[in-house]
Design a protein around this motif. Structure first.
Motif, mmCIF file in Angstrom:
data_model
loop_
_atom_site.group_PDB
_atom_site.id
_atom_site.type_symbol
_atom_site.label_atom_id
_atom_site.label_comp_id
_atom_site.label_asym_id
_atom_site.label_seq_id
_atom_site.Cartn_x
_atom_site.Cartn_y
_atom_site.Cartn_z
ATOM 1 N N HIS A 1 0.822 -1.210 0.000
ATOM 2 C CA HIS A 1 0.000 0.000 0.000
ATOM 3 C C HIS A 1 0.862 1.269 0.000
ATOM 4 N N SER A 2 1.994 1.217 0.690
ATOM 5 C CA SER A 2 2.862 2.396 0.788
ATOM 6 C C SER A 2 3.457 2.801 -0.557
ATOM 7 N N ALA A 3 3.423 1.910 -1.551
ATOM 8 C CA ALA A 3 3.992 2.217 -2.863
ATOM 9 C C ALA A 3 2.950 2.720 -3.855
ATOM 10 N N LYS A 4 1.700 2.798 -3.436
ATOM 11 C CA LYS A 4 0.637 3.194 -4.362
ATOM 12 C C LYS A 4 0.529 4.712 -4.470
ATOM 13 N N SER A 5 -0.043 5.153 -5.565
ATOM 14 C CA SER A 5 -0.188 6.587 -5.843
ATOM 15 C C SER A 5 -1.293 7.216 -5.010
ATOM 16 N N LEU A 6 -1.111 8.498 -4.730
ATOM 17 C CA LEU A 6 -2.162 9.318 -4.127
ATOM 18 C C LEU A 6 -2.628 10.318 -5.175
ATOM 19 N N MET B 1 -8.513 0.761 -9.597
ATOM 20 C CA MET B 1 -7.360 1.167 -10.406
ATOM 21 C C MET B 1 -6.047 1.078 -9.639
ATOM 22 N N GLY B 2 -6.116 0.728 -8.351
ATOM 23 C CA GLY B 2 -4.899 0.587 -7.563
ATOM 24 C C GLY B 2 -4.419 1.873 -6.921
ATOM 25 N N ILE B 3 -5.268 2.891 -6.877
ATOM 26 C CA ILE B 3 -4.889 4.155 -6.231
ATOM 27 C C ILE B 3 -4.902 3.935 -4.722
ATOM 28 N N GLY B 4 -3.852 4.379 -4.057
ATOM 29 C CA GLY B 4 -3.684 4.105 -2.637
ATOM 30 C C GLY B 4 -4.284 5.121 -1.698
ATOM 31 N N GLY B 5 -4.705 6.263 -2.198
ATOM 32 C CA GLY B 5 -5.270 7.280 -1.320
ATOM 33 C C GLY B 5 -5.556 8.555 -2.083
ATOM 34 N N PHE B 6 -6.079 9.542 -1.378
ATOM 35 C CA PHE B 6 -6.450 10.799 -2.020
ATOM 36 C C PHE B 6 -6.400 11.940 -1.021
ATOM 37 N N ARG B 7 -6.402 13.145 -1.549
ATOM 38 C CA ARG B 7 -6.513 14.375 -0.762
ATOM 39 C C ARG B 7 -7.762 15.081 -1.262
ATOM 40 N N VAL B 8 -8.704 15.335 -0.364
ATOM 41 C CA VAL B 8 -9.920 16.046 -0.760
ATOM 42 C C VAL B 8 -9.576 17.521 -0.896
ATOM 43 N N PHE B 9 -9.979 18.095 -2.011
ATOM 44 C CA PHE B 9 -9.738 19.508 -2.290
ATOM 45 C C PHE B 9 -11.060 20.123 -2.713
#
Length: 113
Positions: free
Chosen positions: A46-51, A76-84
């Motif tokens: 998980h630590s290697a996935k994109s945000l 799609m394998g995205i590991g996280g996000f930032r809500v904006f």
């Protein structure tokens, strides 16, 4: 002229700041006990996935759509996000920024994630 001199000194100072080189970083990653395998490449930790940035366009969102978005991100394998919360030039939607509906949806997003 003083501003230009200040900016040049600042740039030199920032350029001279000691930061670890890419080579040192890679050497720390590649150690004798590192496990490299085809399976590890196909299913990275998980630590290697994109945000990604997740833009909420000035209150134009719903819990149902957010759930679908998060499911698609996971697929799609995205590991996280930032809500904006993007509002510039967008007419306001039903969820006013930091209003009750906005916070309710934000908490829903955290639980779904």
């Amino acid at each position: 002229m003083k501003q230009i001199t200040f900016l040049l000194v600042l740039l030199v100072f920032l350029g001279c700041k000691q930061t670890p080189s890419v080579d040192a970083y890679v050497k720390n990653l590649i150690t004798a006990d590192a496990e490299w395998s085809e399976e590890g490449f196909k299913t990275p930790p998980h630590s290697a996935k994109s945000l990604v940035w997740y833009n909420w366009m000035n209150g134009h969102f719903s819990k149902e759509v957010i759930t679908k978005d998060l499911e698609a991100m996971a697929a799609m394998g995205i590991g996280g996000f930032r809500v904006f919360n993007a509002a510039e030039g967008t007419p306001p939607g039903s969820a006013i920024f930091f209003g009750d509906e906005w916070w309710d949806t934000f908490i829903h997003t955290k639980k779904e994630a």
